[in-house]
Design a protein around this motif. Structure first.
Motif, PDB file in Angstrom:
ATOM      1  N   CYS A 152       0.820  -1.220   0.000  1.00 47.01           N
ATOM      2  CA  CYS A 152       0.000   0.000   0.000  1.00 47.01           C
ATOM      3  C   CYS A 152       0.851   1.266   0.000  1.00 47.01           C
ATOM      4  CB  CYS A 152      -0.950   0.008   1.193  1.00 47.01           C
ATOM      5  SG  CYS A 152      -2.314  -1.128   0.965  1.00 47.01           S
ATOM      6  N   LEU A 153       2.105   1.153   0.393  1.00 45.00           N
ATOM      7  CA  LEU A 153       2.982   2.339   0.313  1.00 45.00           C
ATOM      8  C   LEU A 153       3.152   2.786  -1.132  1.00 45.00           C
ATOM      9  CD1 LEU A 153       5.662   1.395   3.011  1.00 45.00           C
ATOM     10  CD2 LEU A 153       4.063   3.317   3.137  1.00 45.00           C
ATOM     11  N   ASN A 154       2.818   1.887  -2.081  1.00 49.36           N
ATOM     12  CA  ASN A 154       2.829   2.259  -3.498  1.00 49.36           C
ATOM     13  C   ASN A 154       1.652   3.149  -3.879  1.00 49.36           C
ATOM     14  OD1 ASN A 154       5.076   1.173  -4.998  1.00 49.36           O
ATOM     15  ND2 ASN A 154       4.312  -0.852  -4.368  1.00 49.36           N
ATOM     16  N   SER A 155       0.660   3.221  -2.988  1.00 51.72           N
ATOM     17  CA  SER A 155      -0.522   4.037  -3.282  1.00 51.72           C
ATOM     18  C   SER A 155      -0.370   5.467  -2.800  1.00 51.72           C
ATOM     19  CB  SER A 155      -1.761   3.430  -2.604  1.00 51.72           C
ATOM     20  OG  SER A 155      -1.930   2.097  -2.998  1.00 51.72           O
ATOM     21  N   PHE A 156       0.752   5.764  -2.164  1.00 47.54           N
ATOM     22  CA  PHE A 156       0.980   7.112  -1.639  1.00 47.54           C
ATOM     23  C   PHE A 156       2.227   7.714  -2.282  1.00 47.54           C
ATOM     24  CE2 PHE A 156      -1.357   4.891   1.640  1.00 47.54           C
ATOM     25  CZ  PHE A 156      -2.241   5.834   2.121  1.00 47.54           C
ATOM     26  N   THR A 157       2.173   9.029  -2.508  1.00 50.25           N
ATOM     27  CA  THR A 157       3.398   9.720  -2.927  1.00 50.25           C
ATOM     28  C   THR A 157       4.119  10.212  -1.668  1.00 50.25           C
ATOM     29  OG1 THR A 157       2.560  11.996  -3.031  1.00 50.25           O
ATOM     30  CG2 THR A 157       2.126  10.567  -4.945  1.00 50.25           C
ATOM     31  N   ALA A 173     -16.848   1.083   9.524  1.00 51.18           N
ATOM     32  CA  ALA A 173     -16.959   1.730   8.215  1.00 51.18           C
ATOM     33  C   ALA A 173     -15.597   1.968   7.576  1.00 51.18           C
ATOM     34  CB  ALA A 173     -17.681   3.069   8.363  1.00 51.18           C
ATOM     35  N   TYR A 174     -14.555   2.081   8.437  1.00 47.71           N
ATOM     36  CA  TYR A 174     -13.227   2.428   7.927  1.00 47.71           C
ATOM     37  C   TYR A 174     -12.240   1.277   7.974  1.00 47.71           C
ATOM     38  CZ  TYR A 174     -15.374   6.888   8.980  1.00 47.71           C
ATOM     39  OH  TYR A 174     -16.249   7.926   9.036  1.00 47.71           O
ATOM     40  N   ALA A 175     -12.603   0.227   8.695  1.00 47.10           N
ATOM     41  CA  ALA A 175     -11.641  -0.860   8.895  1.00 47.10           C
ATOM     42  C   ALA A 175     -12.269  -2.220   8.589  1.00 47.10           C
ATOM     43  CB  ALA A 175     -11.117  -0.817  10.330  1.00 47.10           C
ATOM     44  N   PRO A 176     -12.728  -2.400   7.347  1.00 53.37           N
ATOM     45  CA  PRO A 176     -13.393  -3.671   7.017  1.00 53.37           C
ATOM     46  C   PRO A 176     -12.452  -4.869   7.091  1.00 53.37           C
ATOM     47  CG  PRO A 176     -13.006  -2.370   5.024  1.00 53.37           C
ATOM     48  CD  PRO A 176     -12.676  -1.483   6.194  1.00 53.37           C
ATOM     49  N   GLY A 177     -11.138  -4.598   7.128  1.00 58.99           N
ATOM     50  CA  GLY A 177     -10.172  -5.699   7.166  1.00 58.99           C
ATOM     51  C   GLY A 177      -9.919  -6.254   8.558  1.00 58.99           C
ATOM     52  N   CYS A 178     -10.539  -5.679   9.576  1.00 56.37           N
ATOM     53  CA  CYS A 178     -10.312  -6.225  10.923  1.00 56.37           C
ATOM     54  C   CYS A 178     -11.261  -7.378  11.196  1.00 56.37           C
ATOM     55  CB  CYS A 178     -10.526  -5.137  11.978  1.00 56.37           C
ATOM     56  SG  CYS A 178      -9.254  -3.887  11.928  1.00 56.37           S
ATOM     57  N   LEU A 238      -9.949 -10.204   4.259  1.00 56.86           N
ATOM     58  CA  LEU A 238     -11.303  -9.686   4.532  1.00 56.86           C
ATOM     59  C   LEU A 238     -11.449  -8.243   4.071  1.00 56.86           C
ATOM     60  CD1 LEU A 238     -11.737 -10.850   8.258  1.00 56.86           C
ATOM     61  CD2 LEU A 238     -12.819 -11.883   6.254  1.00 56.86           C
ATOM     62  N   ASP A 239     -10.325  -7.574   3.857  1.00 58.94           N
ATOM     63  CA  ASP A 239     -10.329  -6.138   3.579  1.00 58.94           C
ATOM     64  C   ASP A 239     -10.988  -5.846   2.225  1.00 58.94           C
ATOM     65  OD1 ASP A 239      -9.782  -3.562   4.361  1.00 58.94           O
ATOM     66  OD2 ASP A 239      -7.608  -3.709   4.165  1.00 58.94           O
ATOM     67  N   ILE A 240     -11.407  -4.608   2.055  1.00 60.88           N
ATOM     68  CA  ILE A 240     -11.997  -4.176   0.789  1.00 60.88           C
ATOM     69  C   ILE A 240     -11.056  -3.155   0.168  1.00 60.88           C
ATOM     70  CG2 ILE A 240     -13.967  -2.996  -0.298  1.00 60.88           C
ATOM     71  CD1 ILE A 240     -15.641  -3.986   2.150  1.00 60.88           C
ATOM     72  N   ARG A 241     -10.508  -3.482  -0.992  1.00 59.38           N
ATOM     73  CA  ARG A 241      -9.575  -2.601  -1.701  1.00 59.38           C
ATOM     74  C   ARG A 241      -8.442  -2.106  -0.791  1.00 59.38           C
ATOM     75  NH1 ARG A 241     -11.467   1.834  -5.386  1.00 59.38           N
ATOM     76  NH2 ARG A 241      -9.421   1.335  -6.217  1.00 59.38           N
ATOM     77  N   ASP A 242      -8.019  -2.963   0.136  1.00 56.62           N
ATOM     78  CA  ASP A 242      -6.914  -2.632   1.060  1.00 56.62           C
ATOM     79  C   ASP A 242      -7.183  -1.371   1.881  1.00 56.62           C
ATOM     80  OD1 ASP A 242      -5.261  -4.827   0.422  1.00 56.62           O
ATOM     81  OD2 ASP A 242      -4.481  -3.794  -1.352  1.00 56.62           O
ATOM     82  N   MET A 243      -8.465  -1.066   2.125  1.00 57.76           N
ATOM     83  CA  MET A 243      -8.797   0.164   2.857  1.00 57.76           C
ATOM     84  C   MET A 243      -8.103   0.236   4.208  1.00 57.76           C
ATOM     85  SD  MET A 243     -12.876   0.337   2.070  1.00 57.76           S
ATOM     86  CE  MET A 243     -13.284   1.456   3.393  1.00 57.76           C
ATOM     87  N   THR A 244      -8.101  -0.880   4.930  1.00 55.36           N
ATOM     88  CA  THR A 244      -7.532  -0.882   6.284  1.00 55.36           C
ATOM     89  C   THR A 244      -6.010  -0.842   6.223  1.00 55.36           C
ATOM     90  OG1 THR A 244      -9.399  -2.357   6.731  1.00 55.36           O
ATOM     91  CG2 THR A 244      -7.878  -1.947   8.549  1.00 55.36           C
ATOM     92  N   SER A 245      -5.436  -1.590   5.287  1.00 57.02           N
ATOM     93  CA  SER A 245      -3.968  -1.575   5.128  1.00 57.02           C
ATOM     94  C   SER A 245      -3.487  -0.198   4.677  1.00 57.02           C
ATOM     95  CB  SER A 245      -3.536  -2.622   4.100  1.00 57.02           C
ATOM     96  OG  SER A 245      -3.785  -3.915   4.583  1.00 57.02           O
TER      97      SER A 245
END
Ligand code: CA
Length: 319
Positions: free
Chosen positions: A65-70, A256-261, A299-306
């Motif tokens: 996920c660090l690839n998703s941030f500049t 709502a923000y941590a579907p991966g837990c 379980l996560d959705i689009r890596d939202m939690t990661s």
């Protein structure tokens, strides 16, 4: 003209903008003598979880996920990849787990965290879980390298369950630290504890041992901010301990923000509030280490939690 001019190494980004640096480019594999601004080490263990969990996949997912941030922070006007001031994340890699023995895996986490922090490769260390059971081992290691440890735990749960019912599960890390004498109850501050997510017996245990407990209602008080709460927690710990450890269970966030837990529920924190809390804590000179636990990427959705975990890593680079 070369026949191969349009071929790139497999697995690399499809597109590279000459002016953009991805945060993942700050990752630097550890080598003897190498120094950085922060260090990360993965503890991919989820077999001690009392519910289904693929948290062992989280260290890889968070790094990805660090690839998703500049590296550019528009609000501060700073760039983590700035020439002459480029930040480096020393990556110790992942601790290899025993295939069947949880005790052996916990021992490896203890030994490896101790080895990594003893190198002094960076002034701040982040341990990427894994489930919350890893925290007994990491805090034991931090105690041996840095002295007495105070803990600020962000969590929906006390994690003070008895060990008779299930051994060293992800519901027991702070109880084991207290019972095995690594911390006193007064060295633990729990933030974000939630309704209908715990048993009364464990709240009673927390109070009996002198643990400070802030429920979500305490966190939401309209007359006091999370900044004030964390500053109070830091001042409560700072004279009692040599180092302060942040333990971030992502299930402190609202579902709502941590579907991966694995243990999601309503009534939790907004990610902005968690970020603010971590930012305030990072400013304190005794805060040297943090774990991020309980993300199951399957379980996560689009890596939202990661992605939230990755953004917290970037916050520590500003420390
Ligand atoms: Ca927990």
């Amino acid at each position: 003209m070369s026949t191969f001019q349009h071929i790139k190494p497999a697995g690399k980004a499809q597109f590279k903008d000459r002016y953009t640096t991805k945060a993942a480019e700050l990752l630097t594999p550890w080598e003897e003598g190498k120094k950085g601004d922060i260090a990360i080490i993965g503890a991919p263990l989820s077999k001690p979880s009392i519910s289904h969990s693929g948290a062992s996949f989280a260290p890889d997912a968070i790094r990805r996920c660090l690839n998703s941030f500049t590296t550019y922070n528009i609000e501060r006007g700073t760039d983590l990849a700035e020439v002459d001031a480029r930040k480096a994340i020393i990556d110790f890699g992942d601790i290899s787990m025993h295939p069947t023995s949880i005790e052996e895996s916990h021992q490896r986490i203890y030994e490896s965290t101790k080895a990594a922090t003893s190198t002094k490769a960076a002034p701040f260390t982040i341990i990427l879980g894994g489930d919350h059971s890893i925290t007994t081992s990491t805090v034991k290691a931090i105690k041996e390298t840095k002295g007495t440890v105070g803990i600020i735990q962000f969590d929906a749960h006390h994690d003070l369950r008895n060990t008779e019912d299930g051994g060293p599960t992800n519901g027991t890390p702070f109880r084991r630290l207290i019972e095995e004498g690594y911390i006193k109850g007064e060295q633990l501050i729990q933030i974000g504890i939630r309704n209908y997510a715990n048993a009364k017996a464990y709240h009673d245990y927390a109070i009996e041992k002198g643990v400070t407990v802030y429920t979500m209602e305490d966190v939401r008080q309209p007359n006091s901010s999370i900044t004030e709460l964390i500053q109070h927690a830091l001042s409560q710990l700072q004279d009692k301990v040599d180092t302060i450890y942040l333990s971030v269970d992502m299930d402190v966030l609202d579902q709502a923000y941590a579907p991966g837990c694995p243990a999601i529920s309503p009534g939790g924190m907004h990610p902005d509030m968690l970020t603010e809390a971590v930012q305030v804590a990072l400013k304190h000179p005794k805060v040297h280490s943090m774990d991020i636990v309980e993300i199951d990427p399957t379980l996560d959705i689009r890596d939202m939690t990661s992605r939230i975990a990755a953004s917290l890593i970037l916050e520590t680079l500003i420390k």
